[in-house]
Design a protein around this motif. Sequence first.
Motif, PDB file in Angstrom:
ATOM      1  N   ASP A  91       0.825  -1.207   0.000  1.00  0.00           N
ATOM      2  CA  ASP A  91       0.000   0.000   0.000  1.00  0.00           C
ATOM      3  C   ASP A  91       0.858   1.256   0.000  1.00  0.00           C
ATOM      4  OD1 ASP A  91      -2.253  -1.515  -0.055  1.00  0.00           O
ATOM      5  OD2 ASP A  91      -2.948  -1.011   1.967  1.00  0.00           O
ATOM      6  N   ALA A  92       2.018   1.195   0.645  1.00  0.00           N
ATOM      7  CA  ALA A  92       2.919   2.357   0.662  1.00  0.00           C
ATOM      8  C   ALA A  92       3.358   2.719  -0.749  1.00  0.00           C
ATOM      9  CB  ALA A  92       4.133   2.057   1.540  1.00  0.00           C
ATOM     10  N   ASN A  93       3.593   1.695  -1.579  1.00  0.00           N
ATOM     11  CA  ASN A  93       3.962   1.951  -2.979  1.00  0.00           C
ATOM     12  C   ASN A  93       2.826   2.629  -3.725  1.00  0.00           C
ATOM     13  OD1 ASN A  93       6.603   0.940  -3.088  1.00  0.00           O
ATOM     14  ND2 ASN A  93       5.874  -1.158  -3.251  1.00  0.00           N
ATOM     15  N   PHE A  94       1.618   2.113  -3.555  1.00  0.00           N
ATOM     16  CA  PHE A  94       0.454   2.685  -4.250  1.00  0.00           C
ATOM     17  C   PHE A  94       0.174   4.118  -3.789  1.00  0.00           C
ATOM     18  CE2 PHE A  94      -1.177  -1.915  -4.653  1.00  0.00           C
ATOM     19  CZ  PHE A  94      -0.525  -2.074  -5.864  1.00  0.00           C
ATOM     20  N   ILE A  95       0.347   4.367  -2.501  1.00  0.00           N
ATOM     21  CA  ILE A  95       0.124   5.717  -1.975  1.00  0.00           C
ATOM     22  C   ILE A  95       1.178   6.677  -2.519  1.00  0.00           C
ATOM     23  CG2 ILE A  95       0.147   7.114   0.135  1.00  0.00           C
ATOM     24  CD1 ILE A  95      -1.009   4.637   1.586  1.00  0.00           C
ATOM     25  N   GLN A  96       2.409   6.210  -2.612  1.00  0.00           N
ATOM     26  CA  GLN A  96       3.506   7.051  -3.095  1.00  0.00           C
ATOM     27  C   GLN A  96       3.274   7.513  -4.525  1.00  0.00           C
ATOM     28  OE1 GLN A  96       7.298   5.112  -2.832  1.00  0.00           O
ATOM     29  NE2 GLN A  96       8.423   6.824  -3.735  1.00  0.00           N
ATOM     30  N   PHE A  97       2.702   6.653  -5.354  1.00  0.00           N
ATOM     31  CA  PHE A  97       2.476   6.989  -6.763  1.00  0.00           C
ATOM     32  C   PHE A  97       1.042   7.466  -7.020  1.00  0.00           C
ATOM     33  CE2 PHE A  97       6.072   4.018  -6.916  1.00  0.00           C
ATOM     34  CZ  PHE A  97       6.978   4.796  -7.620  1.00  0.00           C
ATOM     35  N   GLY A  98       0.317   7.771  -5.965  1.00  0.00           N
ATOM     36  CA  GLY A  98      -1.001   8.365  -6.103  1.00  0.00           C
ATOM     37  C   GLY A  98      -2.082   7.435  -6.591  1.00  0.00           C
ATOM     38  N   ARG A  99      -1.897   6.145  -6.452  1.00  0.00           N
ATOM     39  CA  ARG A  99      -2.899   5.183  -6.908  1.00  0.00           C
ATOM     40  C   ARG A  99      -3.824   4.740  -5.782  1.00  0.00           C
ATOM     41  NH1 ARG A  99       0.268   0.680 -10.308  1.00  0.00           N
ATOM     42  NH2 ARG A  99      -1.861   0.244 -11.050  1.00  0.00           N
ATOM     43  N   LEU A 100      -3.530   5.189  -4.576  1.00  0.00           N
ATOM     44  CA  LEU A 100      -4.322   4.781  -3.425  1.00  0.00           C
ATOM     45  C   LEU A 100      -4.274   5.886  -2.381  1.00  0.00           C
ATOM     46  CD1 LEU A 100      -5.850   2.183  -2.333  1.00  0.00           C
ATOM     47  CD2 LEU A 100      -3.744   1.653  -1.108  1.00  0.00           C
ATOM     48  N   GLU A 101      -5.411   6.127  -1.756  1.00  0.00           N
ATOM     49  CA  GLU A 101      -5.460   7.115  -0.683  1.00  0.00           C
ATOM     50  C   GLU A 101      -5.146   6.443   0.654  1.00  0.00           C
ATOM     51  OE1 GLU A 101      -9.079   9.258  -0.567  1.00  0.00           O
ATOM     52  OE2 GLU A 101      -8.865  10.083  -2.589  1.00  0.00           O
ATOM     53  N   LYS A 102      -4.410   7.150   1.480  1.00  0.00           N
ATOM     54  CA  LYS A 102      -4.016   6.583   2.764  1.00  0.00           C
ATOM     55  C   LYS A 102      -5.203   6.541   3.708  1.00  0.00           C
ATOM     56  CE  LYS A 102      -0.602   7.004   6.460  1.00  0.00           C
ATOM     57  NZ  LYS A 102       0.549   7.780   6.985  1.00  0.00           N
ATOM     58  N   ASP A 103      -5.393   5.383   4.339  1.00  0.00           N
ATOM     59  CA  ASP A 103      -6.446   5.202   5.330  1.00  0.00           C
ATOM     60  C   ASP A 103      -5.770   4.887   6.660  1.00  0.00           C
ATOM     61  OD1 ASP A 103      -8.530   4.514   6.962  1.00  0.00           O
ATOM     62  OD2 ASP A 103      -9.420   3.030   5.620  1.00  0.00           O
ATOM     63  N   PRO A 104      -5.798   5.826   7.618  1.00  0.00           N
ATOM     64  CA  PRO A 104      -5.075   5.602   8.885  1.00  0.00           C
ATOM     65  C   PRO A 104      -5.614   4.440   9.710  1.00  0.00           C
ATOM     66  CG  PRO A 104      -6.466   7.561   9.019  1.00  0.00           C
ATOM     67  CD  PRO A 104      -6.488   7.118   7.587  1.00  0.00           C
ATOM     68  N   PHE A 105      -6.814   3.982   9.406  1.00  0.00           N
ATOM     69  CA  PHE A 105      -7.415   2.893  10.190  1.00  0.00           C
ATOM     70  C   PHE A 105      -7.545   1.596   9.385  1.00  0.00           C
ATOM     71  CE2 PHE A 105      -9.218   6.886  11.857  1.00  0.00           C
ATOM     72  CZ  PHE A 105      -8.711   6.825  13.150  1.00  0.00           C
ATOM     73  N   LYS A 106      -6.866   1.519   8.251  1.00  0.00           N
ATOM     74  CA  LYS A 106      -7.043   0.354   7.386  1.00  0.00           C
ATOM     75  C   LYS A 106      -6.584  -0.938   8.061  1.00  0.00           C
ATOM     76  CE  LYS A 106      -6.231  -1.364   2.723  1.00  0.00           C
ATOM     77  NZ  LYS A 106      -5.681  -1.077   1.385  1.00  0.00           N
ATOM     78  N   GLY A 107      -5.435  -0.909   8.708  1.00  0.00           N
ATOM     79  CA  GLY A 107      -4.935  -2.113   9.376  1.00  0.00           C
ATOM     80  C   GLY A 107      -5.897  -2.618  10.425  1.00  0.00           C
TER      81      GLY A 107
END
Length: 231
Positions: A91-107
């Motif tokens: 997910d960190a990769n996807f967030i870095q390239f703008g393909r995914l929004e960070k969800d602080p409670f996803k885990g």
Amino acid sequence: MEQHPQMEQTPQTEPSSQPKQQLNLHTGVVELALKIWRTIILCTVICAVVVFSLSSLMVKGVWGPLVVQAVCLIIAGVVVYSQMWGFGDRDANFIQFGRLEKDPFKGLKVMLLAVIPSLVLCIPLALSMVEVLPFDFMPFYRILEAPVWPLINIIHPYGAIAHAAVEANEYMEATAATAGLSWGQFVLVSLLPLIYVPFGVAGYELGLRRISVGLKLMYEDKNKKKGKGKK
């Protein structure tokens, strides 16, 4: 004068106003929770084998089950942690390239969904307590919750399964397992599957931050050895 034929102009296509089709990154909360649930099932099978293999320790007062529980916790905790770390790193990769929004409670969401099937097992256990089920569900509950089986025995030792290697004793009283379970013990036993949650959340968050505990420990150990060599 000859008239040159006019050049045919190709009509310019206007940019499509339709939204771009989003790729399925397979990072949805439900999809990841199902993967963790399958991992928990695998850990349950492994821990059931471990508990039966170390059954002689399961009747050694409290310290015996604690030793077995430590082994089961290492197995289940490390496996769940490692898988969630991988999810966080991806997910960190996807967030870095703008393909995914960070969800602080996803885990946390993934882990809470993943343990729902384990928590639901308390329903037939409760039905067994009020004698709605025609059989004692506690022995099956112990096996189905094998990663926390030793803790269940510490909370409620009655009705633990005796076999050829381990004879019944005062710690394994010959009473119906569920019949001797109080509602207070029932609540504690029912909440034991939540023990997976901190492992999974920690794994996801560290993966999201690209922090590998294993690699850090390895590098620290190598640096210590190099320091000793220089001396």
